[in-house]
Write a protein that holds these residues in place. Structure first.
Motif, mmCIF file in Angstrom:
data_model
loop_
_atom_site.group_PDB
_atom_site.id
_atom_site.type_symbol
_atom_site.label_atom_id
_atom_site.label_comp_id
_atom_site.label_asym_id
_atom_site.label_seq_id
_atom_site.Cartn_x
_atom_site.Cartn_y
_atom_site.Cartn_z
ATOM 1 N N HIS A 21 -54.185 67.998 -4.874
ATOM 2 C CA HIS A 21 -53.414 69.241 -4.854
ATOM 3 C C HIS A 21 -52.960 69.604 -3.438
ATOM 4 O O HIS A 21 -52.058 70.438 -3.272
ATOM 5 C CB HIS A 21 -54.260 70.395 -5.424
ATOM 6 C CG HIS A 21 -54.593 70.228 -6.873
ATOM 7 N ND1 HIS A 21 -55.771 69.633 -7.297
ATOM 8 C CD2 HIS A 21 -53.905 70.550 -8.006
ATOM 9 C CE1 HIS A 21 -55.799 69.618 -8.623
ATOM 10 N NE2 HIS A 21 -54.679 70.157 -9.079
ATOM 11 N N HIS A 23 -51.805 67.353 -1.281
ATOM 12 C CA HIS A 23 -50.867 66.340 -0.786
ATOM 13 C C HIS A 23 -49.457 66.919 -0.756
ATOM 14 O O HIS A 23 -48.563 66.506 -1.484
ATOM 15 C CB HIS A 23 -50.937 65.086 -1.652
ATOM 16 C CG HIS A 23 -52.252 64.373 -1.544
ATOM 17 N ND1 HIS A 23 -52.581 63.297 -2.337
ATOM 18 C CD2 HIS A 23 -53.319 64.582 -0.727
ATOM 19 C CE1 HIS A 23 -53.796 62.871 -2.020
ATOM 20 N NE2 HIS A 23 -54.258 63.640 -1.046
ATOM 21 N N THR A 24 -49.291 67.904 0.102
ATOM 22 C CA THR A 24 -48.003 68.581 0.290
ATOM 23 C C THR A 24 -47.644 68.528 1.769
ATOM 24 O O THR A 24 -48.512 68.253 2.617
ATOM 25 C CB THR A 24 -48.096 70.041 -0.179
ATOM 26 O OG1 THR A 24 -49.067 70.730 0.629
ATOM 27 C CG2 THR A 24 -48.494 70.132 -1.640
ATOM 28 N N PRO A 25 -46.380 68.785 2.129
ATOM 29 C CA PRO A 25 -45.989 68.734 3.550
ATOM 30 C C PRO A 25 -46.832 69.645 4.439
ATOM 31 O O PRO A 25 -47.197 69.269 5.560
ATOM 32 C CB PRO A 25 -44.521 69.179 3.517
ATOM 33 C CG PRO A 25 -44.036 68.760 2.178
ATOM 34 C CD PRO A 25 -45.197 68.957 1.256
ATOM 35 N N ASP A 88 -41.681 74.251 8.374
ATOM 36 C CA ASP A 88 -42.092 73.993 6.991
ATOM 37 C C ASP A 88 -42.290 75.303 6.229
ATOM 38 O O ASP A 88 -41.847 75.441 5.082
ATOM 39 C CB ASP A 88 -43.387 73.181 6.987
ATOM 40 C CG ASP A 88 -43.981 73.037 5.597
ATOM 41 O OD1 ASP A 88 -43.419 72.283 4.792
ATOM 42 O OD2 ASP A 88 -45.011 73.697 5.322
ATOM 43 N N ALA A 92 -40.184 76.711 2.987
ATOM 44 C CA ALA A 92 -40.912 77.038 1.757
ATOM 45 C C ALA A 92 -40.668 78.470 1.310
ATOM 46 O O ALA A 92 -40.597 78.753 0.107
ATOM 47 C CB ALA A 92 -42.412 76.799 1.974
ATOM 48 N N TYR A 98 -35.125 74.560 -2.775
ATOM 49 C CA TYR A 98 -34.736 73.295 -2.128
ATOM 50 C C TYR A 98 -35.890 72.686 -1.312
ATOM 51 O O TYR A 98 -35.677 71.710 -0.593
ATOM 52 C CB TYR A 98 -33.538 73.529 -1.201
ATOM 53 C CG TYR A 98 -32.307 74.029 -1.911
ATOM 54 C CD1 TYR A 98 -31.466 73.157 -2.587
ATOM 55 C CD2 TYR A 98 -31.986 75.384 -1.912
ATOM 56 C CE1 TYR A 98 -30.343 73.618 -3.249
ATOM 57 C CE2 TYR A 98 -30.859 75.854 -2.566
ATOM 58 C CZ TYR A 98 -30.045 74.966 -3.237
ATOM 59 O OH TYR A 98 -28.925 75.415 -3.892
ATOM 60 N N TYR A 99 -37.080 73.290 -1.433
ATOM 61 C CA TYR A 99 -38.202 72.857 -0.578
ATOM 62 C C TYR A 99 -38.543 71.379 -0.779
ATOM 63 O O TYR A 99 -38.693 70.625 0.187
ATOM 64 C CB TYR A 99 -39.426 73.730 -0.859
ATOM 65 C CG TYR A 99 -40.629 73.349 -0.024
ATOM 66 C CD1 TYR A 99 -40.639 73.587 1.345
ATOM 67 C CD2 TYR A 99 -41.751 72.758 -0.608
ATOM 68 C CE1 TYR A 99 -41.744 73.243 2.117
ATOM 69 C CE2 TYR A 99 -42.852 72.420 0.148
ATOM 70 C CZ TYR A 99 -42.846 72.660 1.517
ATOM 71 O OH TYR A 99 -43.932 72.309 2.273
ATOM 72 N N GLN A 100 -38.679 70.950 -2.024
ATOM 73 C CA GLN A 100 -39.057 69.566 -2.299
ATOM 74 C C GLN A 100 -37.972 68.588 -1.845
ATOM 75 O O GLN A 100 -38.277 67.453 -1.465
ATOM 76 C CB GLN A 100 -39.314 69.381 -3.806
ATOM 77 C CG GLN A 100 -40.477 70.187 -4.341
ATOM 78 C CD GLN A 100 -41.808 69.767 -3.726
ATOM 79 O OE1 GLN A 100 -41.975 68.620 -3.312
ATOM 80 N NE2 GLN A 100 -42.755 70.687 -3.676
ATOM 81 N N VAL A 101 -36.727 69.031 -1.854
ATOM 82 C CA VAL A 101 -35.626 68.162 -1.431
ATOM 83 C C VAL A 101 -35.589 68.058 0.097
ATOM 84 O O VAL A 101 -35.456 66.968 0.658
ATOM 85 C CB VAL A 101 -34.276 68.693 -1.961
ATOM 86 C CG1 VAL A 101 -33.125 67.831 -1.452
ATOM 87 C CG2 VAL A 101 -34.292 68.718 -3.480
ATOM 88 N N ASN A 104 -38.975 66.290 1.948
ATOM 89 C CA ASN A 104 -39.401 65.095 1.228
ATOM 90 C C ASN A 104 -40.251 64.226 2.142
ATOM 91 O O ASN A 104 -40.282 64.430 3.365
ATOM 92 C CB ASN A 104 -38.179 64.322 0.710
ATOM 93 C CG ASN A 104 -37.210 63.984 1.826
ATOM 94 O OD1 ASN A 104 -37.506 63.161 2.689
ATOM 95 N ND2 ASN A 104 -36.047 64.629 1.846
ATOM 96 N N CYS A 108 -40.640 64.307 6.336
ATOM 97 C CA CYS A 108 -41.908 64.613 6.999
ATOM 98 C C CYS A 108 -42.290 63.502 7.981
ATOM 99 O O CYS A 108 -42.767 63.772 9.097
ATOM 100 C CB CYS A 108 -43.014 64.800 5.960
ATOM 101 S SG CYS A 108 -42.810 66.257 4.910
#
Length: 277
Positions: A21, A23-25, A88, A92, A98-101, A104, A108
């Motif tokens: 959980h 494993h995010t930027p 970041d 967010a 558009y955060y995930q785009v 990416n 990162c």
């Protein structure tokens, strides 16, 4: 304090890597910040401990340059990662759809690589300013507990005006510019928060950004204070105390600030403890 810094930062790395959980930027940069902090504090403190035990604070010319090189790289990496983490949070909060785009994995990786390359540029600029020390065979006394670049700059062949120009130029480029980026990011974040209609959303945003802001204030306040005041202050003791703040205290406090103020980190730590016991 050194052992606490090592254990705290290693625990952050272990927590982030073991919980999917996280494993995010945001936590990717946090784990890298912890690795940099381990290198940061390990550059100065072990040598300081050895000097205290042996009652000898003499270091060779090559050893001094090596310590300064590692110190500059890790400080600049810390500097850049704090700026990237502010960016970041800006993406967010201000552009959540558009955060995930935008953030990416490849972006990162590029941001992390760019931080490292800028650290090398910072090191080269210090080398150009410091490697012309007049007589390397003589002993020099540095009024600090490690090979501080600002102290080594005083030993160069440059006159006082040139030394100050070099010092302030490096400090402005690698200090004030990142701070400007952080301030701009948080200005946009605060503007976005003020437009939010729910108090729960505001509280969650403030809790997410609060720990990062605490570390930014501690790191930049002490670091830039030492860097810019070294040419003005004639008190070695006050410079050394401020140096301890950003070389020892800040890396030690980082993991505790993040773990105590972050619900996701505390939940992941609780899972690790339950699995361990």
């Amino acid at each position: 304090m050194y052992i606490l810094a090592l254990l705290g930062n290693l625990l952050i790395i272990l927590t982030v890597s073991s919980d999917s959980h996280l494993h995010t930027p945001m936590y990717f940069f946090l784990s890298n910040l912890s690795m940099v902090d381990i290198g940061f504090i390990s550059t100065t403190v072990p040598r300081l401990i050895m000097d205290i035990q042996t009652c000898c604070s003499v270091i060779s010319y090559v050893g001094c340059l090596t310590q300064m090189s590692l110190f500059v790289i890790f400080v600049c990496m810390d500097d850049m990662l704090l700026t990237v983490m502010a960016y970041d949070r800006f993406v967010a909060i201000c552009h959540p759809l558009y955060y995930q785009v935008i953030m990416n994995p490849s972006r990162c990786g590029v941001l992390l690589l760019g931080s490292f390359l800028l650290s090398l540029v910072d090191l080269l600029m210090h080398y150009v300013a410091i490697l012309n020390i007049s007589n390397r065979e003589d002993f020099f006394e540095i009024s600090n507990f490690f090979c501080d670049p600002s102290e080594l700059l005083k030993l160069s062949c440059f006159d006082t005006v040139t030394r100050n120009i070099v010092r302030y130029s490096i400090g402005a480029f690698f200090g004030l510019l990142p701070i400007s980026g952080i301030i701009f990011s948080y200005f946009k974040i605060v503007s976005s928060i003020m437009r939010s209609s729910t108090s729960s959303g505001k509280q969650k945003t403030f809790s997410t950004c609060g720990s990062h802001l605490s570390i930014v204030c501690l790191f930049y306040g002490t670091g830039l204070g030492v860097y810019f005041s070294s040419s003005l202050s004639h008190s070695p003791r006050s410079n050394a105390v401020a140096s301890v703040m950003y070389t020892v205290v800040t890396p030690m406090l980082n993991p505790f600030i993040y773990s105590l103020r972050n619900k996701d980190i505390k939940t992941a730590l609780r899972k690790i403890l339950i699995r361990a016991f």
